[in-house]
Each structure stands twice: as C-alpha cells, then as structure tokens.
Design a protein around this motif. Sequence first.
Motif, PDB file in Angstrom:
ATOM      1  N   THR A 167      11.851  11.766  75.879  1.00  0.00           N
ATOM      2  CA  THR A 167      12.390  11.246  74.620  1.00  0.00           C
ATOM      3  C   THR A 167      11.567  11.749  73.442  1.00  0.00           C
ATOM      4  O   THR A 167      12.115  12.076  72.386  1.00  0.00           O
ATOM      5  CB  THR A 167      12.431   9.714  74.642  1.00  0.00           C
ATOM      6  N   ARG A 168      10.259  11.817  73.607  1.00  0.00           N
ATOM      7  CA  ARG A 168       9.426  12.374  72.538  1.00  0.00           C
ATOM      8  C   ARG A 168       9.806  13.824  72.265  1.00  0.00           C
ATOM      9  O   ARG A 168       9.877  14.251  71.112  1.00  0.00           O
ATOM     10  CB  ARG A 168       7.946  12.282  72.918  1.00  0.00           C
ATOM     11  N   ARG A 169      10.026  14.571  73.335  1.00  0.00           N
ATOM     12  CA  ARG A 169      10.405  15.977  73.160  1.00  0.00           C
ATOM     13  C   ARG A 169      11.768  16.088  72.491  1.00  0.00           C
ATOM     14  O   ARG A 169      11.974  16.967  71.645  1.00  0.00           O
ATOM     15  CB  ARG A 169      10.399  16.704  74.513  1.00  0.00           C
ATOM     16  N   TRP A 170      12.703  15.198  72.888  1.00  0.00           N
ATOM     17  CA  TRP A 170      14.016  15.227  72.252  1.00  0.00           C
ATOM     18  C   TRP A 170      13.896  14.950  70.746  1.00  0.00           C
ATOM     19  O   TRP A 170      14.553  15.606  69.934  1.00  0.00           O
ATOM     20  CB  TRP A 170      14.950  14.192  72.885  1.00  0.00           C
ATOM     21  N   TRP A 171      13.081  13.984  70.374  1.00  0.00           N
ATOM     22  CA  TRP A 171      12.898  13.645  68.959  1.00  0.00           C
ATOM     23  C   TRP A 171      12.350  14.846  68.183  1.00  0.00           C
ATOM     24  O   TRP A 171      12.812  15.145  67.080  1.00  0.00           O
ATOM     25  CB  TRP A 171      11.961  12.446  68.839  1.00  0.00           C
ATOM     26  N   ARG A 172      11.407  15.548  68.781  1.00  0.00           N
ATOM     27  CA  ARG A 172      10.869  16.733  68.106  1.00  0.00           C
ATOM     28  C   ARG A 172      11.947  17.804  67.955  1.00  0.00           C
ATOM     29  O   ARG A 172      12.027  18.458  66.910  1.00  0.00           O
ATOM     30  CB  ARG A 172       9.663  17.283  68.876  1.00  0.00           C
ATOM     31  N   ARG A 173      12.786  17.996  68.976  1.00  0.00           N
ATOM     32  CA  ARG A 173      13.874  18.978  68.870  1.00  0.00           C
ATOM     33  C   ARG A 173      14.879  18.578  67.791  1.00  0.00           C
ATOM     34  O   ARG A 173      15.404  19.430  67.071  1.00  0.00           O
ATOM     35  CB  ARG A 173      14.595  19.130  70.217  1.00  0.00           C
ATOM     36  N   MET A 174      15.144  17.280  67.680  1.00  0.00           N
ATOM     37  CA  MET A 174      16.087  16.819  66.665  1.00  0.00           C
ATOM     38  C   MET A 174      15.535  17.064  65.264  1.00  0.00           C
ATOM     39  O   MET A 174      16.268  17.482  64.352  1.00  0.00           O
ATOM     40  CB  MET A 174      16.383  15.335  66.878  1.00  0.00           C
ATOM     41  N   ARG A 175      14.250  16.810  65.075  1.00  0.00           N
ATOM     42  CA  ARG A 175      13.647  17.093  63.771  1.00  0.00           C
ATOM     43  C   ARG A 175      13.694  18.584  63.454  1.00  0.00           C
ATOM     44  O   ARG A 175      13.959  18.984  62.315  1.00  0.00           O
ATOM     45  CB  ARG A 175      12.202  16.596  63.745  1.00  0.00           C
ATOM     46  N   ASP A 176      13.456  19.420  64.464  1.00  0.00           N
ATOM     47  CA  ASP A 176      13.512  20.871  64.259  1.00  0.00           C
ATOM     48  C   ASP A 176      14.930  21.305  63.905  1.00  0.00           C
ATOM     49  O   ASP A 176      15.118  22.197  63.061  1.00  0.00           O
ATOM     50  CB  ASP A 176      13.034  21.605  65.516  1.00  0.00           C
ATOM     51  N   TRP A 177      15.926  20.696  64.557  1.00  0.00           N
ATOM     52  CA  TRP A 177      17.322  21.029  64.242  1.00  0.00           C
ATOM     53  C   TRP A 177      17.626  20.697  62.785  1.00  0.00           C
ATOM     54  O   TRP A 177      18.283  21.476  62.091  1.00  0.00           O
ATOM     55  CB  TRP A 177      18.255  20.248  65.166  1.00  0.00           C
ATOM     56  N   MET A 178      17.167  19.543  62.325  1.00  0.00           N
ATOM     57  CA  MET A 178      17.419  19.162  60.932  1.00  0.00           C
ATOM     58  C   MET A 178      16.741  20.140  59.984  1.00  0.00           C
ATOM     59  O   MET A 178      17.318  20.521  58.947  1.00  0.00           O
ATOM     60  CB  MET A 178      16.933  17.736  60.686  1.00  0.00           C
ATOM     61  N   ARG A 179      15.547  20.582  60.311  1.00  0.00           N
ATOM     62  CA  ARG A 179      14.850  21.556  59.457  1.00  0.00           C
ATOM     63  C   ARG A 179      15.635  22.855  59.335  1.00  0.00           C
ATOM     64  O   ARG A 179      15.628  23.499  58.285  1.00  0.00           O
ATOM     65  CB  ARG A 179      13.455  21.854  60.019  1.00  0.00           C
ATOM     66  N   ARG A 180      16.303  23.243  60.431  1.00  0.00           N
ATOM     67  CA  ARG A 180      17.055  24.496  60.411  1.00  0.00           C
ATOM     68  C   ARG A 180      18.387  24.372  59.679  1.00  0.00           C
ATOM     69  O   ARG A 180      18.926  25.371  59.197  1.00  0.00           O
ATOM     70  CB  ARG A 180      17.313  24.979  61.846  1.00  0.00           C
ATOM     71  N   HIS A 181      18.934  23.179  59.591  1.00  0.00           N
ATOM     72  CA  HIS A 181      20.276  23.012  59.041  1.00  0.00           C
ATOM     73  C   HIS A 181      20.310  22.270  57.698  1.00  0.00           C
ATOM     74  O   HIS A 181      21.389  22.078  57.137  1.00  0.00           O
ATOM     75  CB  HIS A 181      21.163  22.256  60.040  1.00  0.00           C
ATOM     76  N   ALA A 182      19.169  21.848  57.217  1.00  0.00           N
ATOM     77  CA  ALA A 182      19.138  21.067  55.976  1.00  0.00           C
ATOM     78  C   ALA A 182      17.942  21.496  55.139  1.00  0.00           C
ATOM     79  O   ALA A 182      17.069  22.244  55.591  1.00  0.00           O
ATOM     80  CB  ALA A 182      19.086  19.581  56.298  1.00  0.00           C
ATOM     81  N   VAL A 183      17.923  20.993  53.913  1.00  0.00           N
ATOM     82  CA  VAL A 183      16.843  21.293  52.968  1.00  0.00           C
ATOM     83  C   VAL A 183      16.152  19.996  52.596  1.00  0.00           C
ATOM     84  O   VAL A 183      16.818  18.996  52.294  1.00  0.00           O
ATOM     85  CB  VAL A 183      17.412  21.982  51.700  1.00  0.00           C
ATOM     86  N   ARG A 184      14.841  20.002  52.612  1.00  0.00           N
ATOM     87  CA  ARG A 184      14.095  18.787  52.262  1.00  0.00           C
ATOM     88  C   ARG A 184      14.081  18.619  50.743  1.00  0.00           C
ATOM     89  O   ARG A 184      13.745  19.564  50.012  1.00  0.00           O
ATOM     90  CB  ARG A 184      12.666  18.840  52.797  1.00  0.00           C
ATOM     91  N   ILE A 185      14.462  17.411  50.291  1.00  0.00           N
ATOM     92  CA  ILE A 185      14.529  17.136  48.857  1.00  0.00           C
ATOM     93  C   ILE A 185      13.913  15.767  48.572  1.00  0.00           C
ATOM     94  O   ILE A 185      13.573  15.014  49.489  1.00  0.00           O
ATOM     95  CB  ILE A 185      15.978  17.174  48.327  1.00  0.00           C
TER      96      ILE A 185
END
Length: 203
Positions: free
Chosen positions: A141-159
């Motif tokens: 689950t920890r690994r999944w959470w890290r992958r989900m955060r990485d996916w968001m970084r690739r598809h979104a912009v931090r504002i």
Amino acid sequence: MPGWLGFYAHEEDTYLLRQRLDEDPEIAFILQNGPGRWRAVENIDELQGKTVLWHVPGGPLPLLGRGAGEPDTLIENPFAGWQERREGLDYSVPYFGPSWPSALLLELYTPGWRGLETDRMPLSGLSYFGDQSGRTTHPTTRRWWRRMRDWMRRHAVRITRSGPLEGRHADVWAMPAALHAIQAGLERDDHPLTLFPRPRPGR
C-alpha cells in the motif's frame, strides 16, 4: 505516515483519473448496495463525490461490531457484499473506524456537480491513512501511494490555492482541464469541501 493528495479537477479530468484507477488491478471501489449495504467492484461508471478505494493487496476490510459485546471481524468477501453493523456519521461511505490501512478516501468534485457553484473550482483530494492506532500499513500500500503521487506529478501541475499560481506555497495539483479553467480566471477554493448527506429517516 498518513498522506493527502489535494488536487483540482474539471469534468474532463474525472475521466482521466477514473481510467487510471479502473485499469489498476490493485484497486477496487466500494459502492453502496442498499441502506447500510456495500460491495467492492473492480470498475466504476461515475467517480464524482466520495468514494472509498480498497487497496486489495493491502489486506482485508473490517466488519465492525455494533458495540460492546460484539467483536469486530473481517469481511469474508467484499466483492460479494456485506451488511454494515456499525455506521459512521457519513453514511454515504462505509465506516471502517477512524482509519484503516488498506482503505483510502477519494473526494472528487467539479464545478457545478450536484448543485455546487459553477463559477468556482472545488478542491478535491485523496486521503491515505497510513500507520495509525497501532495498525501497520502493508508495504504494497505504501508503494501504491508513492506510485499514485508520481502519476499525479506526471499528469498535473502543482499550484497554490490562492493568489498567483506559482510560488513557494504551491501544495496542490491542477489536472489539465482544471488548470486551463483556472488560468482563464475561474476562482478556486482553498479548503476541501465538507459534505455530509442528510440523516436517514429514523436516525
């Protein structure tokens, strides 16, 4: 360690996020199957609102007892469905206690959804409870959470949540359609919504 992934999403963005979760073999969605009844499904047609995600490799889900004298057990087969014995304050989602390591809460809102303002961008989020109350999160689950955060970084912009979009206070993500709307002048909420359904009759 608990975590929260805050983001802005417009209607088109919900399809992108739903596709990401639909295609993930580790994720199941918990849907209502009648008053106090729930079941896990592998795919979902509509993702907006509140949805509990079950990280299946992270371990089983609990069936809480009604109170003193009735012990908590585990749900034998969430895909077959179950009847809740103890409800939380928000009966639009199943209650697993204050936290449960293999359950995550997705709160996904877009402008105009079910009466929300059309001229404001609500703040959505995905909550990960991590290790709490003596319960240890499974490493998968920890690994999944890290992958989900990485996916968001690739598809979104931090504002940022207010003021100029860029800056040292940028702490949430804007998915593509949401970013376009915000750049065009759509106001954005700086705090997550707190939405609870009306109590059922007799409660």
